[in-house]
Write an enzyme that holds these catalytic residues in place. Structure first.
Site: not given
Ligand code: CP
Ligand code: NVA
Length: 302
Positions: A104, A131, A134, A221, A261, A289
């Protein structure tokens, strides 16, 4: 599936996506029936995190345990990606110990670079651009709730962000229509949008009501993603009208589902009432997930 990595859906066909979804459904059935599936016994996943996480971190780690393997969490202060040594060297060293890497990251180029230099599969656990994990969990949820994916209309309400971009990469490939309602200047990535338009029905509007009209799925989101915290105040003003609430939900089909999400900022992009209401499937998404990621791990690492 022939891919080495899961960085984006750009090089995944509809068949590849269905293979992932069918594998996830099978793993979910087995898990619920108490049937062990330790196909990754003795294997290790390295998990690199430049940003916080609840679902991604826990579901990947639990997923590896359920598949008989092990996962190592490498947080921002552990390896100091981009500060202590090059991404190339990290990819090469982790490939010597581990059987796959999940990352990530902030810049999407970091996860691409990891994939370029790693000998083992690399999975994008969210970048500023995409992502994909997701969306796999979400597609599984849509399929379970609607028994189909093709022909459904998804209305995206809010920021044209990483989650939105991944929807645009996957949805039209599976025959979904996607209408994005966002404030001007917050559209999805232009290149991804152009490719999505070649694959199916995709529209950008600036009126959430127009997008919600007759939708099968309302999705939103956060207005401010991780890494954009300095813009939060400005975004709060610009996104004010881009909220999923009872009023907007009334415009969608009577059996529409509401998706997010998570994490959510209640009374910003969605009301608590709708997010926890009867049409919401946000916790199914969170659960899925796990099953979707196990499918990714099983297919890429086997
Ligand atoms: N939806 C999602 O990716 O959640 P986290 O940021 O908690 O991993
Ligand atoms: N768009 C959000 C998604 C989190 C799962 C972010 O990038 O923070």
């Amino acid at each position: 599936m022939r891919q080495k990595d899961l960085i984006s859906f750009a090089d995944y066909s509809a068949e590849d996506l269905w293979e992932l979804l069918e594998t996830a459904l099978q793993l979910k059935r087995e898990h619920r029936a108490g049937i062990a599936h330790k196909m990754l016994a003795g294997k290790t996943l390295a998990m690199i995190f430049q940003k916080p996480s609840l679902r991604t971190r826990v579901s990947f780690e639990v997923g590896m345990t359920q598949l008989g393997g092990h996962a190592i969490y490498l947080g921002p202060d552990d390896i100091k990606l981009g500060q202590r040594e090059t991404t190339e060297d990290i990819a090469k060293v982790l490939s010597l110990y581990c059987d796959a890497i999940m990352a990530r990251v902030f810049g999407h180029e970091i996860v691409e670079e990891l994939a370029r230099y790693a000998d083992v599969p690399v999975i994008n656990g969210l970048s500023d651009l995409l992502h994909p994990c997701q969306i796999l969990g979400d597609l599984l949820t849509v399929y379970e709730k609607k028994r189909r994916i093709e022909g459904l209309k998804l209305a995206w309400i809010g920021d044209g962000n990483n989650v939105c971009n991944s929807w645009l990469e996957a949805g039209p490939k599976l025959g979904m229509e996607i209408v994005v309602a966002c404030p001007a200047g917050y559209e999805p990535n232009a290149k991804i949008l152009e490719q999505a338009r070649q694959l199916g029905r995709v529209e950008i509007v600036h009126d959430p009501k127009r997008a919600a009209q007759g939708a099968d799925i309302l999705y939103t989101d956060v207005w401010t993603s991780m890494g954009q915290e300095r813009e939060a105040e400005e975004r709060r003003k610009k996104f004010r009208d881009f909220q999923i609430n009872q009023e907007l939900l009334k415009l969608a089909k009577p059996d529409a589902i509401v998706m997010h999400c998570l994490p959510a900022h209640y009374d910003e992009e969605i009301t608590h009432e709708v997010a926890h209401g009867p049409q919401s499937v946000i916790f199914d998404e969170a659960e899925n997930r796990l099953h979707a990621q196990k499918a990714v791990l099983a297919l890429l690492m086997r």
